[in-house]
Enzyme design. Sequence first.
Site, PDB file in Angstrom:
ATOM      1  N   ARG A   1      -4.521  34.276  22.959  1.00  0.00           N
ATOM      2  CA  ARG A   1      -3.081  34.144  23.188  1.00  0.00           C
ATOM      3  C   ARG A   1      -2.350  34.634  21.946  1.00  0.00           C
ATOM      4  O   ARG A   1      -2.804  34.405  20.811  1.00  0.00           O
ATOM      5  CB  ARG A   1      -2.689  32.679  23.455  1.00  0.00           C
ATOM      6  CG  ARG A   1      -3.141  32.131  24.796  1.00  0.00           C
ATOM      7  CD  ARG A   1      -2.331  32.712  25.962  1.00  0.00           C
ATOM      8  NE  ARG A   1      -2.741  32.158  27.247  1.00  0.00           N
ATOM      9  CZ  ARG A   1      -3.591  32.729  28.086  1.00  0.00           C
ATOM     10  NH1 ARG A   1      -4.155  33.891  27.796  1.00  0.00           N
ATOM     11  NH2 ARG A   1      -3.870  32.155  29.247  1.00  0.00           N
TER      12      ARG A   1
ATOM     13  N   HIS B   1      -1.974  42.704  27.728  1.00  0.00           N
ATOM     14  CA  HIS B   1      -2.687  41.559  28.334  1.00  0.00           C
ATOM     15  C   HIS B   1      -3.548  42.037  29.513  1.00  0.00           C
ATOM     16  O   HIS B   1      -3.452  41.505  30.623  1.00  0.00           O
ATOM     17  CB  HIS B   1      -1.670  40.496  28.793  1.00  0.00           C
ATOM     18  CG  HIS B   1      -2.255  39.109  28.851  1.00  0.00           C
ATOM     19  ND1 HIS B   1      -1.574  37.983  28.446  1.00  0.00           N
ATOM     20  CD2 HIS B   1      -3.458  38.663  29.283  1.00  0.00           C
ATOM     21  CE1 HIS B   1      -2.325  36.918  28.635  1.00  0.00           C
ATOM     22  NE2 HIS B   1      -3.481  37.302  29.140  1.00  0.00           N
TER      23      HIS B   1
HETATM   24  N1  NAP Z   1      -6.619  38.442  27.301  1.00  0.00           N
HETATM   25  C1  NAP Z   1      -6.975  38.011  28.493  1.00  0.00           C
HETATM   26  O1  NAP Z   1      -6.853  38.745  29.469  1.00  0.00           O
HETATM   27  C2  NAP Z   1      -7.573  36.624  28.643  1.00  0.00           C
HETATM   28  C3  NAP Z   1      -8.334  36.369  29.789  1.00  0.00           C
HETATM   29  C4  NAP Z   1      -8.925  35.124  29.923  1.00  0.00           C
HETATM   30  C5  NAP Z   1      -8.758  34.136  28.956  1.00  0.00           C
HETATM   31  N2  NAP Z   1      -8.014  34.400  27.847  1.00  0.00           N
HETATM   32  C6  NAP Z   1      -7.850  33.351  26.800  1.00  0.00           C
HETATM   33  O2  NAP Z   1      -9.107  32.985  26.269  1.00  0.00           O
HETATM   34  C7  NAP Z   1      -9.091  31.586  25.995  1.00  0.00           C
HETATM   35  C8  NAP Z   1     -10.500  31.027  25.874  1.00  0.00           C
HETATM   36  O3  NAP Z   1     -11.090  30.985  27.159  1.00  0.00           O
HETATM   37  P1  NAP Z   1     -12.506  30.283  27.433  1.00  0.00           P
HETATM   38  O4  NAP Z   1     -12.733  30.377  28.895  1.00  0.00           O
HETATM   39  O5  NAP Z   1     -13.552  30.815  26.508  1.00  0.00           O
HETATM   40  O6  NAP Z   1     -12.187  28.768  26.998  1.00  0.00           O
HETATM   41  P2  NAP Z   1     -13.221  27.554  26.899  1.00  0.00           P
HETATM   42  O7  NAP Z   1     -14.442  27.841  27.731  1.00  0.00           O
HETATM   43  O8  NAP Z   1     -12.443  26.322  27.188  1.00  0.00           O
HETATM   44  O9  NAP Z   1     -13.709  27.544  25.363  1.00  0.00           O
HETATM   45  C9  NAP Z   1     -12.873  27.207  24.324  1.00  0.00           C
HETATM   46  C10 NAP Z   1     -13.623  27.313  23.004  1.00  0.00           C
HETATM   47  O10 NAP Z   1     -12.665  27.180  21.938  1.00  0.00           O
HETATM   48  C11 NAP Z   1     -13.113  26.152  21.054  1.00  0.00           C
HETATM   49  N3  NAP Z   1     -11.968  25.423  20.474  1.00  0.00           N
HETATM   50  C12 NAP Z   1     -10.973  24.787  21.143  1.00  0.00           C
HETATM   51  N4  NAP Z   1     -10.108  24.233  20.259  1.00  0.00           N
HETATM   52  C13 NAP Z   1     -10.581  24.513  19.034  1.00  0.00           C
HETATM   53  C14 NAP Z   1     -10.134  24.215  17.723  1.00  0.00           C
HETATM   54  N5  NAP Z   1      -9.032  23.492  17.498  1.00  0.00           N
HETATM   55  N6  NAP Z   1     -10.863  24.663  16.681  1.00  0.00           N
HETATM   56  C15 NAP Z   1     -12.001  25.378  16.897  1.00  0.00           C
HETATM   57  N7  NAP Z   1     -12.488  25.692  18.107  1.00  0.00           N
HETATM   58  C16 NAP Z   1     -11.784  25.267  19.174  1.00  0.00           C
HETATM   59  C17 NAP Z   1     -13.955  25.224  21.890  1.00  0.00           C
HETATM   60  O11 NAP Z   1     -14.769  24.498  21.013  1.00  0.00           O
HETATM   61  P3  NAP Z   1     -15.912  23.473  21.488  1.00  0.00           P
HETATM   62  O12 NAP Z   1     -17.012  24.348  22.018  1.00  0.00           O
HETATM   63  O13 NAP Z   1     -16.298  22.804  20.232  1.00  0.00           O
HETATM   64  O14 NAP Z   1     -15.291  22.588  22.517  1.00  0.00           O
HETATM   65  C18 NAP Z   1     -14.673  26.219  22.802  1.00  0.00           C
HETATM   66  O15 NAP Z   1     -15.810  26.746  22.152  1.00  0.00           O
HETATM   67  C19 NAP Z   1      -8.283  31.020  27.178  1.00  0.00           C
HETATM   68  O16 NAP Z   1      -7.729  29.761  26.873  1.00  0.00           O
HETATM   69  C20 NAP Z   1      -7.216  32.078  27.370  1.00  0.00           C
HETATM   70  O17 NAP Z   1      -6.097  31.749  26.585  1.00  0.00           O
HETATM   71  C21 NAP Z   1      -7.420  35.630  27.685  1.00  0.00           C
END
Ligand code: NAP
Length: 299
Positions: free
Chosen positions: A214, A262
Amino acid sequence: MKVLLLTHPMPAAPYGLALLEALPEVTAVEYTPALTDAELAQVDAVLAWSFPPGLVPRLKGLRWVCAVSAGVDKLLVPELPPGVPVSRIVDPEQCQGIAQFVVLMALRHARQLPLYDRQARERDWSRHPVAAVRAQVAVLGRGAMGSAVASMLAAVGFEVRSWSRSSGESLEEVLGGADFVVCALPLTPQTEGLLDARRFARMKRGAYLINIARGAHVVEADLVAAVREGQLSGAALDVQRREPLPADDPLWTVEGITITPHIAAQSSVATICEQFIEGLRRLQQGEPPPRQIDRMKGY
Ligand SMILES: NC(=O)c1ccc[n+]([C@@H]2O[C@H](COP(=O)([O-])OP(=O)(O)OC[C@H]3O[C@@H](n4cnc5c(N)ncnc54)[C@H](OP(=O)(O)O)[C@@H]3O)[C@@H](O)[C@H]2O)c1
């Protein structure tokens, strides 16, 4: 059961049609500001990217929120009652697409393609030393996106170190060893503005940032300064704080910063419908919806 479709900027019609086919007993309504309080009070579930201001308190019967995306940051508004479960889309194909985008951006920078493109336009055949093949990449986030990104980067020869809340390492230390930093974190109060002047100063001189998470993870004015000053060699930003990015935004003007709108990867309408319909079926049977996020953690 009644569902409200808030899929803007994507059209709601394909979602409505899929619902009609799979669950004809469910009434699907596309959001318009003309909907009355009585109509909104009957809504059981929403499929949404974000909420228009003032809408949530009018959804008095709301039982489930399903994001139309992997990230839920725009939906966790303070007015959402704490007991309402929030789910997201988890799509392995989208994760692969994100990983391909990151590998593309990392290799493009590592192999100096923007430089050779510029040279080619001037018929200039000059050669430059090839950068280290085993560059170090720090991937911030080890969730669905971060894990797919880390695996694909490793498969093409990068040395990858992943970092997350539970990894127990200091962010500063992880940043300090990296030639590339990839942000794949969810946007939460803890991660907003995480990549700022202080963190850029901790990175290796000439490191490159790739943000597919983001825009608000990055303090953009600090990034502009860090790239202009040469502390970072550049950045690939698929996401920005303001989307669409306004024409007068300084990010457009910095040599070395690549902006994409995006598009790193999107889930297909079919996958979103499949997962939303699965959740509605569970709701009909009184079961908890799938793919819920932890509302306390915000992801
Ligand atoms: N550009 C695009 O088109 C696009 C597409 C899809 C998604 N996204 C973005 O990508 C993000 C991540 O997606 P995801 O599916 O991988 O999410 P996810 O499966 O919920 O994984 C989140 C990861 O971030 C870590 N995390 C959360 N808060 C943290 C903090 N304060 N400090 C350090 N690590 C932290 C978590 O740690 P733990 O493992 O320790 O819980 C986990 O490893 C989404 O929220 C979205 O905003 C972008």
